[in-house]
Design an enzyme around this catalytic site. Structure first.
Site, PDB file in Angstrom:
ATOM      1  N   SER A 123     -37.072 -34.958  -3.132  1.00 43.72           N
ATOM      2  CA  SER A 123     -36.060 -35.541  -3.926  1.00 43.72           C
ATOM      3  C   SER A 123     -35.658 -37.085  -3.571  1.00 43.72           C
ATOM      4  O   SER A 123     -34.983 -37.929  -4.183  1.00 43.72           O
ATOM      5  CB  SER A 123     -34.842 -34.672  -4.216  1.00 43.72           C
ATOM      6  OG  SER A 123     -34.149 -34.342  -2.985  1.00 43.72           O
ATOM      7  N   LYS A 160     -28.469 -35.967  -0.185  1.00 41.70           N
ATOM      8  CA  LYS A 160     -28.405 -36.975  -1.447  1.00 41.70           C
ATOM      9  C   LYS A 160     -27.502 -38.154  -1.066  1.00 41.70           C
ATOM     10  O   LYS A 160     -26.816 -38.292  -0.249  1.00 41.70           O
ATOM     11  CB  LYS A 160     -27.883 -36.300  -2.561  1.00 41.70           C
ATOM     12  CG  LYS A 160     -28.584 -34.973  -3.150  1.00 41.70           C
ATOM     13  CD  LYS A 160     -29.921 -35.404  -3.786  1.00 41.70           C
ATOM     14  CE  LYS A 160     -30.618 -34.165  -4.485  1.00 41.70           C
ATOM     15  NZ  LYS A 160     -31.211 -33.252  -3.410  1.00 41.70           N
TER      16      LYS A 160
END
Length: 206
Positions: A123, A160
């Site tokens: 990701s 993230k």
């Protein structure tokens, strides 16, 4: 003695394990096979690096000519802890989460790293954080929008990029195939576990 890199620590641990189990150190070919090196020559380069750091002595002319100098290196709990699976409700640095300690100087990162976290998935690959990398993390909750953080959303830990919008937090991936994680602070629990300060890549473990 200079700290061992994670890859050097793996080689050292294998040598010590073989000596403990069989009474003999492994050959270069055995090291290459067990640790996935392309050749015995690659194993030899790691052995030379360990010798330069005075962790082992290489005895010329012998296929098993390796003698350990640093008896406690494999069990040395100095360096950075590698965090594995994190249990629900437990602090991220709880002892049961620590898989190993790697001989990495925390001061090589700015700000100083407090622990390592193994990256799972792709990701964040567009900014060079790849699956299998070790992410160096500075433990802090003092983070700014736009920084890459280690966040715990309810019971899940993720890496993230942070964005705050009132009572909502968006955790953005760096891969267009992944949608942002939206956290509603009125109904979900979010903990910032730390700030990403660097990576150690598998191919750099020399």
């Amino acid at each position: 003695m200079k700290p061992l890199t994670p890859r050097q620590q793996q080689v050292f641990d294998l040598i010590k394990s073989k000596i403990d189990d069989t009474g003999m150190p492994p050959t270069r070919a055995e090291i290459a096979r067990e640790l996935g090196f392309r050749s015995a020559n690659a194993a030899e380069e790691h052995l030379k690096a360990l010798a330069r750091k005075q962790a082992i002595e290489i005895i010329p002319g012998a296929s098993r000519g390796i003698r350990i100098l640093l008896e406690d290196a494999a069990n040395d709990e100095q360096g950075l802890p590698l965090i594995g699976q994190v249990a629900a409700g437990e602090p991220i640095l709880a002892q049961e989460h620590v898989e190993a300690h790697y001989q990495v100087d925390p001061a090589m990162f700015k700000p100083q790293a407090d622990f390592l976290l193994r990256v799972n998935g792709e990701s964040m690959k567009d900014i060079g954080i790849m699956d299998g990398d070790l992410l160096a993390v500075h433990k802090t909750q003092d983070v700014r929008d736009g920084q890459v953080v280690v966040a715990r959303v309810d019971d899940d830990v993720t890496v993230k990029r942070l964005e705050r919008k009132g009572s909502t937090v968006l955790l953005h991936a760096e891969n267009e195939e992944f949608a942002p994680i939206q956290v509603d602070l009125t109904s979900q629990h979010l903990t910032i576990e730390g700030l990403a300060v660097g990576i150690i890549r598998n191919t750099d473990w020399m």
